[in-house]
Design an enzyme around this catalytic site. Structure first.
Site, short mmCIF file in Angstrom:
data_model
loop_
_atom_site.label_atom_id
_atom_site.label_comp_id
_atom_site.label_asym_id
_atom_site.label_seq_id
_atom_site.Cartn_x
_atom_site.Cartn_y
_atom_site.Cartn_z
N ARG A 152 0.97 -1.32 0.11
CA ARG A 152 -0.04 0.11 -0.02
C ARG A 152 0.95 1.14 0.02
O ARG A 152 2.14 1.14 0.48
CB ARG A 152 -0.86 0.07 1.29
N LYS A 179 -2.07 -1.12 7.22
CA LYS A 179 -3.67 -0.53 7.48
C LYS A 179 -4.37 -1.61 8.50
O LYS A 179 -5.27 -1.28 9.17
CB LYS A 179 -4.25 -0.51 6.11
N HIS A 261 -3.14 2.54 -5.11
CA HIS A 261 -3.44 0.95 -5.23
C HIS A 261 -3.34 -0.04 -6.32
O HIS A 261 -3.25 -0.90 -6.21
CB HIS A 261 -5.05 1.25 -4.57
N ARG A 264 -0.61 -2.38 -5.92
CA ARG A 264 -1.09 -3.59 -5.05
C ARG A 264 -2.00 -4.32 -5.89
O ARG A 264 -1.91 -5.77 -6.16
CB ARG A 264 -1.59 -3.25 -3.90
N HIS A 287 -3.26 -10.32 3.05
CA HIS A 287 -4.66 -10.53 3.59
C HIS A 287 -4.90 -11.73 4.27
O HIS A 287 -3.92 -12.46 4.37
CB HIS A 287 -5.18 -10.80 1.93
N TYR A 296 -10.20 -9.60 -7.19
CA TYR A 296 -9.11 -9.50 -8.25
C TYR A 296 -9.18 -10.92 -9.18
O TYR A 296 -8.80 -10.83 -10.35
CB TYR A 296 -7.80 -9.21 -7.67
#
Length: 309
Positions: A152, A179, A261, A264, A287, A296
């Site tokens: 990020r 994040k 973004h 990523r 994740h 995605y």
């Protein structure tokens, strides 16, 4: 009656408690909430506020502000009440129904930025070197590391020179916060070597040799005279840097579809196209589940469905 020493200790404990509560949120969150509450006050309201005042504020700005912006401001007003030890009007049925009505009336699908996949990245990199030497070296390293590590923008600007470990087949970067890791448990991201000029490890080493620093931000600011400013880039600067790189390669209209973004998202999309399994992708992105990755990966899988005709 409390002694002077007792009152001093109580005051110190109270200040420590406030400091710890403040540290529970990031500086960016504090700043964002503060701006939201200030907007609420400028609209003629204050803390504490009644449920009717909050609902009126939401209704007044519905259609003028994005639904997500109104939701964020409602959360900020809610937190401001709780932090002051007050009952939050955000929990009142009137406010909840008003916000629900706004979402149903003005809600739109969340904007999805375009993924900067490998071919796009290589096209962009071809023009990066046509800048001043320092900026060109930094931007090439940032784009390649950002893509290969699926970082990020806030993570990219937090990376430090002294927290990169090199191996024969790649490098490991320490990510102290992210994040999804506001408490600083930290994790490492391994970036493997690649072939030729597209290698993120080679690009980073070339940049650091030119930079000459042994500690500090991995990607510092560079002024218009191509001189390094010993301060990290801001997250917004990363977004502008990428947009400008895409604009040079593809034009302004294309640049509008990309954001920081996109690096990523580009890694995840390219990894899915290359056949990597979700658990392998998560090892890089951090994740915790496949739910976010699915947006995605599923389009890639749909494009592989053969015709039945």
């Amino acid at each position: 009656m409390k002694s002077g020493k007792s009152r001093t200790a109580e005051k110190a404990n109270s200040e420590k408690l406030k400091a710890l509560q403040h540290a529970a949120r990031s500086a960016a969150t504090h700043r964002s909430y503060g701006q939201a509450v200030e907007h609420f006050r400028k609209a003629g309201h204050d803390i504490p506020a009644s449920a009717k005042e909050v609902a009126t504020y939401l209704a007044d700005h519905a259609g003028r502000l994005a639904v997500s912006t109104l939701q964020h401001r409602l959360i900020a007003v809610h937190r401001a009440h709780l932090d002051a030890g007050l009952k939050s009007p955000a929990m009142d049925p009137l406010v909840k129904r008003t916000m629900q009505g706004i979402r149903r009336t003005y809600g739109v699908a969340q904007r999805r930025v375009k993924a900067l996949v490998k071919d796009d990245l290589l096209e962009v990199l071809a023009l990066v070197d046509k800048q001043n030497p320092m900026k060109a070296a930094r931007d090439r390293a940032l784009l390649l590391v950002g893509f290969a590590g699926a970082f990020r923008r806030s993570e990219l600007v937090s990376l430090r020179i002294e927290e990169v470990t090199y191996f024969e087949n790649g490098m490991e970067l320490l990510l102290r916060r992210s994040k999804t890791d506001q408490e600083g448990a930290s994790r490492t991201v391994f970036v493997p070597k690649a072939r030729g000029e597209r290698c993120p490890v080679k690009a980073l080493l070339q940049w650091l040799e030119l930079y000459g620093a042994e500690a500090g931000p991995l990607f510092p600011s560079i002024n218009r005279h191509d001189k390094v400013v010993r301060a990290s880039l801001s997250p917004q600067s990363v977004a502008l840097l990428l947009k400008e790189a895409v604009r040079r390669a593809k034009g302004q209209r294309a640049a509008d579809d990309f954001s920081a973004h996109s690096l990523r998202a580009g890694f995840v999309t390219s990894a899915a196209e290359a056949g990597l399994q979700p658990y392998q992708i998560r090892d890089v992105t951090g994740h915790r589940s496949d739910v976010t990755l699915a947006k995605y990966i599923r389009p890639v899988q749909r494009r592989r469905i053969p015709s039945l005709l």
